[in-house]
Design a protein around this motif. Structure first.
Motif, PDB file in Angstrom:
ATOM      1  N   GLY A   1      45.413  25.769  49.419  1.00 63.75           N
ATOM      2  CA  GLY A   1      44.334  26.079  49.121  1.00 63.75           C
ATOM      3  C   GLY A   1      44.099  27.478  47.872  1.00 63.75           C
ATOM      4  N   ARG A   2      43.500  27.421  47.231  1.00 62.78           N
ATOM      5  CA  ARG A   2      43.063  29.056  46.487  1.00 62.78           C
ATOM      6  C   ARG A   2      41.651  29.583  46.938  1.00 62.78           C
ATOM      7  N   VAL A   3      41.623  30.704  46.778  1.00 64.74           N
ATOM      8  CA  VAL A   3      40.204  31.593  47.198  1.00 64.74           C
ATOM      9  C   VAL A   3      40.741  32.479  45.717  1.00 64.74           C
ATOM     10  N   ALA A   4      39.375  32.766  44.939  1.00 62.99           N
ATOM     11  CA  ALA A   4      38.738  33.929  44.341  1.00 62.99           C
ATOM     12  C   ALA A   4      38.428  34.974  44.680  1.00 62.99           C
ATOM     13  N   LEU A   5      38.553  35.872  44.663  1.00 68.77           N
ATOM     14  CA  LEU A   5      37.288  36.941  44.887  1.00 68.77           C
ATOM     15  C   LEU A   5      37.227  37.558  44.050  1.00 68.77           C
ATOM     16  N   ILE A   6      35.372  37.349  43.150  1.00 71.88           N
ATOM     17  CA  ILE A   6      34.788  37.860  42.349  1.00 71.88           C
ATOM     18  C   ILE A   6      33.616  38.867  42.865  1.00 71.88           C
ATOM     19  N   GLY A   7      33.151  40.167  42.235  1.00 71.18           N
ATOM     20  CA  GLY A   7      32.679  40.836  42.384  1.00 71.18           C
ATOM     21  C   GLY A   7      32.579  42.092  41.232  1.00 71.18           C
ATOM     22  N   PHE A   8      31.365  42.641  41.458  1.00 68.61           N
ATOM     23  CA  PHE A   8      31.545  44.386  40.577  1.00 68.61           C
ATOM     24  C   PHE A   8      32.256  45.445  40.878  1.00 68.61           C
TER      25      PHE A   8
ATOM     26  N   THR B   1      44.713  44.145  37.393  1.00 63.54           N
ATOM     27  CA  THR B   1      45.186  42.577  37.144  1.00 63.54           C
ATOM     28  C   THR B   1      45.371  41.558  38.481  1.00 63.54           C
ATOM     29  N   CYS B   2      46.100  40.555  37.724  1.00 60.37           N
ATOM     30  CA  CYS B   2      45.522  39.502  39.741  1.00 60.37           C
ATOM     31  C   CYS B   2      46.436  40.005  40.093  1.00 60.37           C
ATOM     32  N   ILE B   3      45.896  40.069  41.564  1.00 64.85           N
ATOM     33  CA  ILE B   3      46.806  40.681  43.386  1.00 64.85           C
ATOM     34  C   ILE B   3      46.434  39.209  44.231  1.00 64.85           C
ATOM     35  N   PRO B   4      47.749  38.009  44.150  1.00 65.94           N
ATOM     36  CA  PRO B   4      47.807  37.979  45.295  1.00 65.94           C
ATOM     37  C   PRO B   4      48.065  37.945  46.193  1.00 65.94           C
ATOM     38  N   GLY B   5      47.712  36.712  47.455  1.00 68.02           N
ATOM     39  CA  GLY B   5      47.463  36.605  48.958  1.00 68.02           C
ATOM     40  C   GLY B   5      47.495  36.301  49.970  1.00 68.02           C
ATOM     41  N   ILE B   6      48.792  35.920  50.984  1.00 69.57           N
ATOM     42  CA  ILE B   6      48.508  35.132  51.761  1.00 69.57           C
ATOM     43  C   ILE B   6      47.769  34.430  52.523  1.00 69.57           C
ATOM     44  N   ILE B   7      47.366  33.971  53.054  1.00 64.89           N
ATOM     45  CA  ILE B   7      46.176  34.584  54.411  1.00 64.89           C
ATOM     46  C   ILE B   7      46.791  32.844  55.713  1.00 64.89           C
ATOM     47  N   HIS B   8      47.426  33.416  56.768  1.00 67.65           N
ATOM     48  CA  HIS B   8      47.709  32.033  57.947  1.00 67.65           C
ATOM     49  C   HIS B   8      46.652  31.724  58.561  1.00 67.65           C
ATOM     50  N   TYR B   9      46.274  30.767  58.713  1.00 62.58           N
ATOM     51  CA  TYR B   9      45.321  30.748  59.374  1.00 62.58           C
ATOM     52  C   TYR B   9      44.914  29.314  59.698  1.00 62.58           C
ATOM     53  N   ASN B  10      44.642  28.756  60.926  1.00 61.42           N
ATOM     54  CA  ASN B  10      44.659  27.490  61.521  1.00 61.42           C
ATOM     55  C   ASN B  10      46.301  26.845  60.888  1.00 61.42           C
ATOM     56  N   ASP B  11      47.713  27.259  60.935  1.00 59.53           N
ATOM     57  CA  ASP B  11      48.799  26.476  60.876  1.00 59.53           C
ATOM     58  C   ASP B  11      48.576  26.013  59.068  1.00 59.53           C
ATOM     59  N   THR B  12      47.936  27.197  58.099  1.00 53.52           N
ATOM     60  CA  THR B  12      48.130  26.890  57.040  1.00 53.52           C
ATOM     61  C   THR B  12      48.064  27.615  56.153  1.00 53.52           C
ATOM     62  N   LYS B  13      48.301  28.019  54.788  1.00 50.98           N
ATOM     63  CA  LYS B  13      48.796  29.415  54.599  1.00 50.98           C
ATOM     64  C   LYS B  13      47.366  29.552  53.317  1.00 50.98           C
ATOM     65  N   ILE B  14      46.709  30.136  53.019  1.00 54.80           N
ATOM     66  CA  ILE B  14      45.781  29.867  51.784  1.00 54.80           C
ATOM     67  C   ILE B  14      45.922  31.099  50.663  1.00 54.80           C
ATOM     68  N   GLN B  15      45.929  30.821  49.567  1.00 53.79           N
ATOM     69  CA  GLN B  15      45.977  32.342  48.668  1.00 53.79           C
ATOM     70  C   GLN B  15      44.946  32.301  48.434  1.00 53.79           C
ATOM     71  N   LEU B  16      44.564  34.007  48.274  1.00 56.62           N
ATOM     72  CA  LEU B  16      43.754  35.369  48.352  1.00 56.62           C
ATOM     73  C   LEU B  16      44.484  35.356  46.616  1.00 56.62           C
TER      74      LEU B  16
ATOM     75  N   ASP C   1      42.730  38.672  43.962  1.00 53.81           N
ATOM     76  CA  ASP C   1      42.018  39.685  43.852  1.00 53.81           C
ATOM     77  C   ASP C   1      42.563  39.451  42.572  1.00 53.81           C
ATOM     78  N   LEU C   2      40.466  39.465  41.500  1.00 58.26           N
ATOM     79  CA  LEU C   2      40.625  39.836  40.384  1.00 58.26           C
ATOM     80  C   LEU C   2      39.608  40.805  40.122  1.00 58.26           C
ATOM     81  N   PRO C   3      39.657  41.785  39.219  1.00 61.69           N
ATOM     82  CA  PRO C   3      39.602  43.111  38.307  1.00 61.69           C
ATOM     83  C   PRO C   3      37.860  42.700  38.464  1.00 61.69           C
ATOM     84  N   GLY C   4      37.268  44.184  38.541  1.00 63.87           N
ATOM     85  CA  GLY C   4      35.915  43.311  38.526  1.00 63.87           C
ATOM     86  C   GLY C   4      35.452  43.280  37.563  1.00 63.87           C
ATOM     87  N   ILE C   5      34.625  42.296  37.816  1.00 64.04           N
ATOM     88  CA  ILE C   5      33.792  42.006  36.658  1.00 64.04           C
ATOM     89  C   ILE C   5      32.119  42.625  36.197  1.00 64.04           C
ATOM     90  N   ILE C   6      32.008  42.742  34.658  1.00 63.79           N
ATOM     91  CA  ILE C   6      30.416  43.574  34.479  1.00 63.79           C
ATOM     92  C   ILE C   6      29.450  42.571  33.936  1.00 63.79           C
TER      93      ILE C   6
END
Length: 400
Positions: free
Chosen positions: A63-70, A98-113, A115-120
């Motif tokens: 799975g893939r999760v995107a972080l969005i925020g100011f 730039t976009c920085i990816p990371g991997i969350i190991h949770y419940n025997d799965t790998k979730i891609q997180l 980190d996106l630059p802040g938007i205005i």
């Protein structure tokens, strides 16, 4: 006049127009014009190669999760806390470029997180690399909107407005409207219930704005003008969003309680490492991942490496499970044994249409291949020898 100026001019006209029964047709046409202009705004400029500057990363994991925020709300710190990947964090804004990816190991799965630059404000028009950020977030399964708990609630509304301007619909379901273009026959307008927001005349005017004169429209719910425009555009994406309020250690307990009780919201503190486990559980629930464990015949189930399915990525049926293992496996399936919450009894004989649930155990029973020269019984019925009873070749005795 550019596209952005025309959009602002139409928005100003809409703000000046009074909303009543007499002006609803005019407002509907203006909304359709804005939707067309925003679609043109997202298209690449003519004469370009199409490959612009971006920071897309390869998809990895289940799975893939995107972080969005100011800027400066704690997105980089949250990525470091959840994944262990180092993302530069500082007290000044726009630390992440730039976009920085990371991997969350949770419940025997790998979730891609991600980190996106802040938007205005104005990101949908291209300010602050906003288009690249929103384009990457469109490829995610869910969005984590990171907000500052000490700031005003207007930040959430601004971010939601910017995402909706580029076709992202947060925590909404696709409208139940059937729409199909035709070559002839005019416009056919029908509904299965009483409509309060759209009538036949307004639907005709919006379709004529898109230069559609032959189509079939069927309303299965009391939808609005915006829902009809979304269906006509056909490029909207409906995503789940979790509102993450960071820095709760600098606000009062009453504000924390108010924010935590809002729907689809989680309150955390990256500085004091508060409530991060609740955030992971909420994220897991929103993604709807289904872990299915395999069981070979005559052996114990393998609980180390599950097959991860989801409704957004293919589906959760037994057929989807077989296709995930190998495309040709479906042809050889005789029946399937299922243990778990989706089975009425353990084990249950199931077909390919059975819906699987989280932590189910599946055993696939394949069809037996027929022997090349054999028939039924202990004697060969197909042989090159003379077909006489006395010359039939006898098989080995049966094992008992």
């Amino acid at each position: 006049m550019g596209i952005v100026e025309r959009i602002k001019e139409i928005e100003a006209e809409m703000s000046r127009t009074q909303k009543n029964k007499a002006t609803e047709y005019h407002l509907g046409q203006l909304k359709a014009k804005i939707a067309k202009l925003r679609t043109r705004l997202l298209e690449p400029p003519k004469g370009s190669s199409g490959a612009g500057e971006g920071f897309e990363v390869t998809k990895f994991g289940h799975g893939r999760v995107a972080l969005i925020g100011f800027p400066s709300v704690g997105k980089s710190t949250l990525l470091t806390m959840l994944t262990g990947t180092h993302s530069e964090a500082a007290s000044y804004e726009f630390t992440t470029l730039t976009c920085i990816p990371g991997i969350i190991h949770y419940n025997d799965t790998k979730i891609q997180l991600l980190d996106l630059p802040g938007i205005i404000e104005g990101a949908s028009e291209g300010k602050g690399r906003g288009r690249q950020v929103i384009a990457v977030s469109k490829s995610a399964d869910i969005v984590l909107m990171v907000l500052d708990a000490s700031k005003s609630e207007g930040h959430r509304q601004i971010l939601t407005k910017e995402l909706e301007a580029v076709g992202l619909r947060l925590n909404k379901k696709p409208p139940q409207i059937y729409f199909k273009k035709k070559k002839t026959g005019g416009i056919s307008f029908n509904s299965t219930l009483h409509l309060t927001h759209v009538d036949e005349k307004l639907c005709y005017q919006i379709l004529h704005e898109y230069k559609i004169h032959n189509a079939e429209v069927l309303f299965r719910e009391d939808a609005t003008v915006d829902d009809l425009i979304d269906v006509i555009e056909g490029n909207r994406k409906y995503m789940k969003c979790i509102y993450v309020y960071n820095k709760i250690d600098v606000v009062g307990i009453d504000d924390v309680d108010r924010l935590a009780r809002q729907p689809n919201s989680v309150v955390i503190s990256c500085n004091m490492k508060l409530n991060l486990d609740r955030l992971l559980a909420k994220m897991w629930e929103a993604m709807g991942l289904v872990r299915v464990y395999t069981k070979p015949q005559g052996q114990q189930p393998d609980f180390t490496d599950p097959v991860v399915l989801s409704a957004d990525r293919g589906g959760c049926t037994v057929e989807d499970f077989c296709n995930h293992i190998h495309r040709s496996l479906v042809k050889d399936v005789k029946y399937v044994l299922v243990w778990g919450t989706s089975a009425r009894h353990s084990p249950q004989h199931c077909g390919l249409a059975q819906m699987l649930e989280d932590e189910d155990v599946v055993q696939i029973v394949k069809k037996k291949e027929k022997e090349d020269g054999g028939g039924r019984g202990r004697f060969k019925s197909h042989s090159n020898a003379p077909s006489r009873i006395s010359d039939r070749e006898k098989k080995a005795p049966l094992k008992t």
